[in-house]
Motif scaffolding. Structure first.
Motif, mmCIF file in Angstrom:
data_model
loop_
_atom_site.group_PDB
_atom_site.id
_atom_site.type_symbol
_atom_site.label_atom_id
_atom_site.label_comp_id
_atom_site.label_asym_id
_atom_site.label_seq_id
_atom_site.Cartn_x
_atom_site.Cartn_y
_atom_site.Cartn_z
ATOM 1 N N ARG A 1 0.890 -1.148 -0.223
ATOM 2 C CA ARG A 1 -0.355 0.048 -0.206
ATOM 3 C C ARG A 1 1.152 1.234 -0.024
ATOM 4 O O ARG A 1 0.736 2.093 -0.407
ATOM 5 N N ASP A 2 1.748 1.594 0.793
ATOM 6 C CA ASP A 2 3.004 2.651 1.353
ATOM 7 C C ASP A 2 3.962 2.986 0.059
ATOM 8 O O ASP A 2 4.500 3.277 0.146
ATOM 9 N N GLY A 3 4.126 1.244 0.459
ATOM 10 C CA GLY A 3 5.555 1.410 -0.981
ATOM 11 C C GLY A 3 6.937 1.342 0.068
ATOM 12 O O GLY A 3 7.258 1.732 1.437
ATOM 13 N N PRO A 4 8.462 1.511 -0.068
ATOM 14 C CA PRO A 4 9.680 1.788 0.421
ATOM 15 C C PRO A 4 9.433 2.237 1.577
ATOM 16 O O PRO A 4 10.422 2.334 2.394
ATOM 17 N N SER A 5 8.379 3.712 1.360
ATOM 18 C CA SER A 5 8.792 4.235 2.525
ATOM 19 C C SER A 5 8.075 3.565 3.983
ATOM 20 O O SER A 5 8.024 4.462 4.937
ATOM 21 N N ALA A 6 7.128 2.497 3.565
ATOM 22 C CA ALA A 6 6.063 2.543 5.072
ATOM 23 C C ALA A 6 6.988 2.214 5.747
ATOM 24 O O ALA A 6 6.404 2.329 6.891
#
Length: 143
Positions: free
Chosen positions: A34-39
């Protein structure tokens, strides 16, 4: 790399699926999709899964493929595990991946959605632990 290692550890290994599931891996994988690598960074979010895993971002695409495949492997364990993946909110980010420009991302998301939605596949996976490794085998893509 951790997501790839998790994916490789659970494919075909029912015990490890249970261990990782009990440890909370499924919601974490959904958050990553859902949020990508920044999760992993507190408070940071991207707007859509397809935006961070575009073909211009190969590491994002690889992360999406590994996370989606791992969720598919978790879903392949039983109808209960598939329900866990759905309850964790996996369907919307998997559907968002379908608009990616990376065909490998789209293929993996499609396979995972098919596993989640296909009750017959749950039975096949329960009877043959190696079935999930066949489902996620590399397939050549022709355009």
């Amino acid at each position: 790399q951790a997501v790839a290692d998790l994916k490789h550890a659970i494919i075909g290994n029912r015990r490890k699926k249970l261990d990782y599931s009990s440890a909370g891996a499924v919601p974490i994988l959904v958050t990553i999709l859902r949020d990508g690598p920044s999760a992993s960074r507190k408070g940071s979010r991207s707007t859509a899964a397809s935006s961070w895993c575009a073909s211009a971002n190969p590491s994002g695409s690889q992360l999406a493929v590994h996370a989606a495949a791992a969720l598919g492997s978790f879903s392949c364990g039983s109808s209960e595990s598939s329900r866990e993946v759905v309850a964790a909110g996996a369907i919307p980010p998997l559907c968002a991946l379908l608009s990616s420009t990376d065909t490998k991302v789209v293929t993996t998301a499609t396979r995972t959605l098919r596993i989640i939605l296909d009750r017959d596949r749950w039975t096949a996976c329960e009877q043959s632990p190696s079935a999930s490794s066949v489902l996620f085998a590399e397939t050549p893509t022709r355009l």
